[in-house]
Enzyme design. Structure first.
Site, PDB file in Angstrom:
ATOM      1  N   GLY A 206      -9.949   4.246  -8.976  1.00  0.00           N
ATOM      2  CA  GLY A 206      -8.874   3.821  -8.614  1.00  0.00           C
ATOM      3  C   GLY A 206      -7.713   4.690  -9.096  1.00  0.00           C
ATOM      4  CG  ASN A 207      -4.077   4.980  -7.753  1.00  0.00           C
ATOM      5  OD1 ASN A 207      -3.294   4.177  -7.933  1.00  0.00           O
ATOM      6  ND2 ASN A 207      -4.725   5.565  -6.478  1.00  0.00           N
ATOM      7  NE  ARG A 208      -3.665   6.377 -16.378  1.00  0.00           N
ATOM      8  CZ  ARG A 208      -4.480   7.287 -16.382  1.00  0.00           C
ATOM      9  NH1 ARG A 208      -4.312   8.258 -15.328  1.00  0.00           N
ATOM     10  NH2 ARG A 208      -5.384   7.617 -17.352  1.00  0.00           N
ATOM     11  CB  ALA A 275      -1.092   5.805  -5.354  1.00  0.00           C
TER      12      ALA A 275
END
Length: 400
Positions: A206-208, A275
């Site tokens: 995943g990402n932030r 994102a």
């Protein structure tokens, strides 16, 4: 920033106004307060004095260095907010009655007025109240509609004061000058948040991304009159509650791609603020991957995901406008320009996600607007709500 006068009346929801005032001050606005006699029975004026560091107007007589304190406050204001607005003050405003400090100051105020009603549902539905609300709207007063929920009386109905975060979101749009008819009749498709690519039933790539930017854009677009379809991945903030925003939840990049493909043809504008993951595991383990004795490494074979922006923009019609985001850790404008040229987008919003300047999770952002054949336009650092408002104003000029 604006000079804002908050007029507090004797509704039980008065306590929510304290949080709204704090949020307005955090946004950099200067706030002063006036209270009716009933309001002072619920919250002491000293509380608001301590919060704003300004005197609280409660009477027309002998409480200020100004010889005419209500006119001084009226002339000082850039905006006047009535919070909560009882049936009593709504009636006074609609009929030009001035018999206390609050109603007299409001009558003398030429600044834009914003009324946030809160009352029992039967009072709200009373024809007299609705006539007064209609008159205020005709007079140019902005009304933030009450919410539906459990009332102080213990039963459900329309009349609750909206939650402070909902109020402040709408106030920001009004204060920032967004026109409610700017995108009337338009359909916007917006993605927000981060995607997750499963490794096994427990773990994911995943990402932030928090989803703040995309959600702020959706709220601004809805306020400007658009019908909004919002595709949300993983977010760390509450999803918006707005009858003009229809929400779809997805997890992976492929799920987001499928939803964008399904909804894109009906949209006038696509804004890809999400994102999305660029790669996903070739295989997803059916069970949790366990460490084996002596194991020091774990290899994952990854494959590219679908490029949603490029794939969708390639299918756009001449009456559709596509906006992408470029979140970069280095060579911001160089990489963002490559994205603009290669993905057939009409506009790219470039921002940094490097170190302390990262936009991920922050309430602030500094973006640069890129369009083919035009010089980059660098906007100053501002809140994401302000970026969203400014973007909606810009996009309104791009579509017929």
């Amino acid at each position: 920033m604006a000079k804002i006068a908050v007029y507090m009346t004797g509704g039980i929801a008065l306590y929510k106004g304290i949080e709204v005032i704090r949020s307005l001050e955090k946004d950099g606005h200067q706030v002063r307060v006036a209270m009716t006699t009933s309001a002072t029975k619920l919250i002491a004026p000293a509380t608001l004095h301590a919060l704003t560091h300004e005197p609280v107007l409660t009477t027309l007589w002998g409480q200020s260095n100004s010889p005419v304190p209500h006119i001084e406050l009226a002339d000082w204001s850039d905006f006047a907010i009535v919070l909560p607005a009882t049936a009593n003050i709504i009636g006074k405003m609609a009929n030009g009655i001035a018999n206390d400090a609050v109603s007299t100051t409001l009558l003398a105020t030429a600044a834009p007025k914003i009324v946030i009603p809160a009352m029992n549902t039967h009072m709200w539905e009373n024809p007299a109240v609705q006539r007064n609300i209609a008159q205020l709207k005709q007079d140019g007063v902005r009304i933030i509609e009450p919410a539906t929920g459990v009332l102080a009386e213990g039963y459900e109905g329309k009349g609750r004061l909206p939650e402070p975060n909902e109020i402040i979101n709408q106030l920001r749009l009004i204060i920032n000058g967004l026109d409610r008819s700017l995108l009337s009749g338009k359909h916007l498709l917006i993605t927000a948040g981060g995607t997750r690519e499963a490794i096994d039933p427990v773990r994911f790539i995943g990402n932030r991304s928090s989803g703040k930017m995309g959600i702020a854009i959706a709220e601004a677009a809805a306020y400007a009159g658009a019908h909004v379809e919002l595709i949300l991945g993983q977010i760390t903030v509450p999803q918006p509650v707005n009858k003009q925003i229809k929400i779809y939840r997805v997890e992976s990049t492929e799920e987001m791609q499928a939803m964008v493909t399904k909804l894109f043809s009906a949209s006038n504008i696509l804004i890809m603020a999400a994102a999305v993951a660029d790669f996903r595991p070739v295989q997803i383990a059916g069970q949790k991957i366990k460490k084996q004795p002596g194991q020091e490494e774990l290899g994952l074979q990854l494959v590219k995901t679908t490029d949603i922006l490029k794939t969708t923009a390639a299918k756009k019609r001449s009456d559709q406008f596509v906006v992408g985001f470029a979140a970069e850790t280095d060579s911001l404008l160089q990489n963002a320009n490559k994205k603009l040229e290669s993905k057939n987008a009409d506009l790219i919003i470039a921002n940094s996600v490097a170190g302390n300047d990262s936009a991920f999770g922050s309430d602030l952002d500094q973006v640069t607007i890129l369009q083919l054949g035009a010089s980059p336009i660098k906007w100053p650092k501002m809140t994401k709500k302000e970026v969203a408002t400014k973007l909606i104003q810009l996009l309104a000029t791009k579509i017929k």
